[in-house]
Scaffold this motif. Structure first.
Motif, PDB file in Angstrom:
ATOM      1  N   ALA A 378       0.835  -1.205   0.000  1.00  0.00           N
ATOM      2  CA  ALA A 378       0.000   0.000   0.000  1.00  0.00           C
ATOM      3  C   ALA A 378       0.867   1.252   0.000  1.00  0.00           C
ATOM      4  O   ALA A 378       0.588   2.228  -0.713  1.00  0.00           O
ATOM      5  CB  ALA A 378      -0.939  -0.015   1.199  1.00  0.00           C
ATOM      6  N   THR A 379       1.943   1.254   0.794  1.00  0.00           N
ATOM      7  CA  THR A 379       2.873   2.381   0.776  1.00  0.00           C
ATOM      8  C   THR A 379       3.496   2.537  -0.604  1.00  0.00           C
ATOM      9  O   THR A 379       3.609   3.651  -1.138  1.00  0.00           O
ATOM     10  CB  THR A 379       3.989   2.187   1.818  1.00  0.00           C
ATOM     11  N   ALA A 380       3.912   1.410  -1.202  1.00  0.00           N
ATOM     12  CA  ALA A 380       4.560   1.453  -2.506  1.00  0.00           C
ATOM     13  C   ALA A 380       3.629   2.006  -3.587  1.00  0.00           C
ATOM     14  O   ALA A 380       4.043   2.802  -4.432  1.00  0.00           O
ATOM     15  CB  ALA A 380       5.028   0.049  -2.888  1.00  0.00           C
ATOM     16  N   LEU A 381       2.374   1.608  -3.559  1.00  0.00           N
ATOM     17  CA  LEU A 381       1.427   2.032  -4.589  1.00  0.00           C
ATOM     18  C   LEU A 381       0.947   3.459  -4.387  1.00  0.00           C
ATOM     19  O   LEU A 381       0.730   4.197  -5.353  1.00  0.00           O
ATOM     20  CB  LEU A 381       0.238   1.074  -4.616  1.00  0.00           C
ATOM     21  N   ASN A 382       0.784   3.877  -3.127  1.00  0.00           N
ATOM     22  CA  ASN A 382       0.256   5.214  -2.835  1.00  0.00           C
ATOM     23  C   ASN A 382       1.348   6.265  -2.677  1.00  0.00           C
ATOM     24  O   ASN A 382       1.077   7.467  -2.777  1.00  0.00           O
ATOM     25  CB  ASN A 382      -0.598   5.175  -1.570  1.00  0.00           C
ATOM     26  N   ASP A 383       2.572   5.808  -2.370  1.00  0.00           N
ATOM     27  CA  ASP A 383       3.713   6.708  -2.162  1.00  0.00           C
ATOM     28  C   ASP A 383       3.400   7.803  -1.142  1.00  0.00           C
ATOM     29  O   ASP A 383       3.671   8.974  -1.352  1.00  0.00           O
ATOM     30  CB  ASP A 383       4.156   7.332  -3.487  1.00  0.00           C
ATOM     31  N   ARG A 384       2.838   7.395  -0.025  1.00  0.00           N
ATOM     32  CA  ARG A 384       2.579   8.326   1.074  1.00  0.00           C
ATOM     33  C   ARG A 384       2.671   7.567   2.391  1.00  0.00           C
ATOM     34  O   ARG A 384       2.521   6.350   2.429  1.00  0.00           O
ATOM     35  CB  ARG A 384       1.213   8.997   0.927  1.00  0.00           C
ATOM     36  N   PRO A 385       2.910   8.285   3.495  1.00  0.00           N
ATOM     37  CA  PRO A 385       3.056   7.605   4.785  1.00  0.00           C
ATOM     38  C   PRO A 385       1.789   6.860   5.169  1.00  0.00           C
ATOM     39  O   PRO A 385       0.670   7.301   4.850  1.00  0.00           O
ATOM     40  CB  PRO A 385       3.333   8.757   5.768  1.00  0.00           C
ATOM     41  N   PRO A 386       1.907   5.738   5.837  1.00  0.00           N
ATOM     42  CA  PRO A 386       0.730   5.002   6.281  1.00  0.00           C
ATOM     43  C   PRO A 386      -0.156   5.857   7.183  1.00  0.00           C
ATOM     44  O   PRO A 386       0.332   6.549   8.081  1.00  0.00           O
ATOM     45  CB  PRO A 386       1.317   3.827   7.064  1.00  0.00           C
ATOM     46  N   ALA A 387      -1.459   5.807   6.950  1.00  0.00           N
ATOM     47  CA  ALA A 387      -2.401   6.583   7.751  1.00  0.00           C
ATOM     48  C   ALA A 387      -2.409   6.134   9.203  1.00  0.00           C
ATOM     49  O   ALA A 387      -2.638   6.927  10.119  1.00  0.00           O
ATOM     50  CB  ALA A 387      -3.807   6.469   7.155  1.00  0.00           C
ATOM     51  N   SER A 388      -2.144   4.848   9.432  1.00  0.00           N
ATOM     52  CA  SER A 388      -2.174   4.287  10.788  1.00  0.00           C
ATOM     53  C   SER A 388      -0.834   4.384  11.506  1.00  0.00           C
ATOM     54  O   SER A 388      -0.750   4.028  12.674  1.00  0.00           O
ATOM     55  CB  SER A 388      -2.579   2.814  10.708  1.00  0.00           C
ATOM     56  N   HIS A 389       0.211   4.806  10.795  1.00  0.00           N
ATOM     57  CA  HIS A 389       1.581   4.821  11.343  1.00  0.00           C
ATOM     58  C   HIS A 389       2.010   3.427  11.807  1.00  0.00           C
ATOM     59  O   HIS A 389       2.754   3.283  12.780  1.00  0.00           O
ATOM     60  CB  HIS A 389       1.714   5.822  12.506  1.00  0.00           C
TER      61      HIS A 389
END
Length: 397
Positions: A378-389
């Motif tokens: 999910a990080t790789a596809l969205n290229d943003r920090p995880p929402a849940s940390h």
């Protein structure tokens, strides 16, 4: 099919827990429903899924009484479930507050008891077991939860003060050794010589990363900067200079400590848990926390050199977080966000391509199976920090 739908389809075997599954590992963040719940929490927080699957996996994780004995840690029992429930409220919504507060109180009590036992061991002049201090089973892991979710609790200060004490040298049989020297070998079989461990999962780079992250967040106790310096100086001493870049041994024995030379002739598998990626991320965090730009560049150079060496990368054959592509990618992606030079961005993109092309693991586990793989994808596809940390539990965030 959009990205969110594609991920849901790829990991459809994580949709519902097996009602017939035993409860022995239910509270395990590494291998049980608690870890799978993190995947569904991330999906719900990012708008890619609903909350019902998260609730189902959390219910599966709490079928039996939650463990709050001194064996509880970041990957099992009260601290593990507290970490997961706080992740569910990462968007500011007050979910699971009553249960979360009870688990926080239990975790703080566990931390105080374990710190007291660790100080007693230090006073006796005995070497540690790495489960006393490490990330997966020890006080560094409990400290992760405290730092990110209850930083005002005096339990965090107690853990940090203990880690400072851990960096004071230890004399064993007349020989001066690092304070984190272990009485056992890396497989936890008790031997006369013991070992020192470099890994993020079980070694001293876990405490280093926690001490550095705490400094960055303003959680500081007496001697903390000196402790960071003591660990980084030791890592400097054991850094090896290969033809393709710097590397560190995974562990050293008493014989190696005495001769100041490792038996290994080259780097091991480049992974989060052991090896150059986890070590260099900890060194990068320490450099940022202490405003040491030279050390930061050196750490980033070492990581980049590792990632350019196909003879190392070929040994990454698993897909999970612990020692597979998912953990390698997530570590490099986090390092790239903090890097002073742009090179690690390209490395992260290449690893993202590799990770997203891999098939889903059949195992639902968080640390070595599909749940962790899905989160990193999910990080790789969205290229943003995880929402849940969620990756805070790897000590890379």
């Amino acid at each position: 099919m959009n990205t969110a739908t594609a991920l849901q389809a790829r990991y459809r075997h994580l949709h519902a827990p097996d009602e017939g599954q035993g409860t022995a590992l239910a509270q395990s963040l590494a291998k049980g429903p608690a870890g799978v719940a993190l995947w569904h929490i991330e999906q719900a927080l990012s708008g890619a899924g609903g909350w019902d699957p998260a609730r189902a996996w959390l219910a599966a994780a709490t079928r039996s009484e939650v463990t709050a004995t001194d064996s509880a840690c970041l990957t099992y029992g009260a601290p593990a479930l507290a970490f997961v429930l706080h992740a569910a409220g990462a968007d500011g919504q007050d979910r699971y507050r009553a249960a979360r507060d009870k688990l926080d109180a239990a975790t703080a009590a566990i931390a105080h008891r374990r710190v007291q036992a660790a100080h007693a061991r230090i006073r006796r002049g005995e070497p540690a077991a790495f489960a006393e201090y490490d990330l997966l089973h020890g006080l560094a892991g409990i400290g992760v939860h405290l730092l990110h979710h209850t930083p005002g609790d005096d339990a965090l200060a107690a853990v940090l003060s203990y880690l400072v004490a851990l960096t004071h040298p230890l004399t064993v049989d007349g020989e001066r050794l690092p304070g984190w020297w272990c009485a056992h070998d890396p497989h936890r079989l008790y031997t006369s010589g013991g070992h020192a461990n470099f890994g993020m999962a079980h070694g001293i780079t876990g405490p280093l990363a926690l001490l550095a992250q705490a400094l960055r967040r303003g959680a500081v106790v007496d001697g903390q900067r000196e402790a960071v310096h003591a660990i980084t100086t030791w890592l400097d001493r054991w850094q090896q200079h290969g033809e393709r870049g710097p590397w560190w041994p995974e562990t050293i024995t008493r014989e190696e400590a005495a001769t100041e030379r490792p038996h290994s002739s080259g780097p091991g598998r480049p992974s989060w848990c052991y090896g150059t990626p986890g070590i260099t991320r900890a060194l990068q965090l320490a450099a940022i926390a202490t405003a040491d730009t030279g050390r930061q560049r050196a750490a980033e150079h070492a990581l980049g050199a590792c990632l350019a060496d196909e003879s190392q990368l070929v040994h990454v054959t698993a897909s999970g977080l612990c020692h597979g592509t998912a953990g390698l990618f997530q570590t490099v992606w986090r390092a790239a966000q903090d890097a002073r030079a742009p090179g690690l961005d390209a490395d992260a993109r290449r690893l993202a391509d590799t990770l997203t092309s891999q098939h889903a693991s059949g195992s639902p586990d968080f640390l070595e199976g599909a749940a962790g793989q899905a989160l990193a994808q999910a990080t790789a596809l969205n290229d943003r920090p995880p929402a849940s940390h969620w990756d805070a539990c790897l000590l890379i965030d």
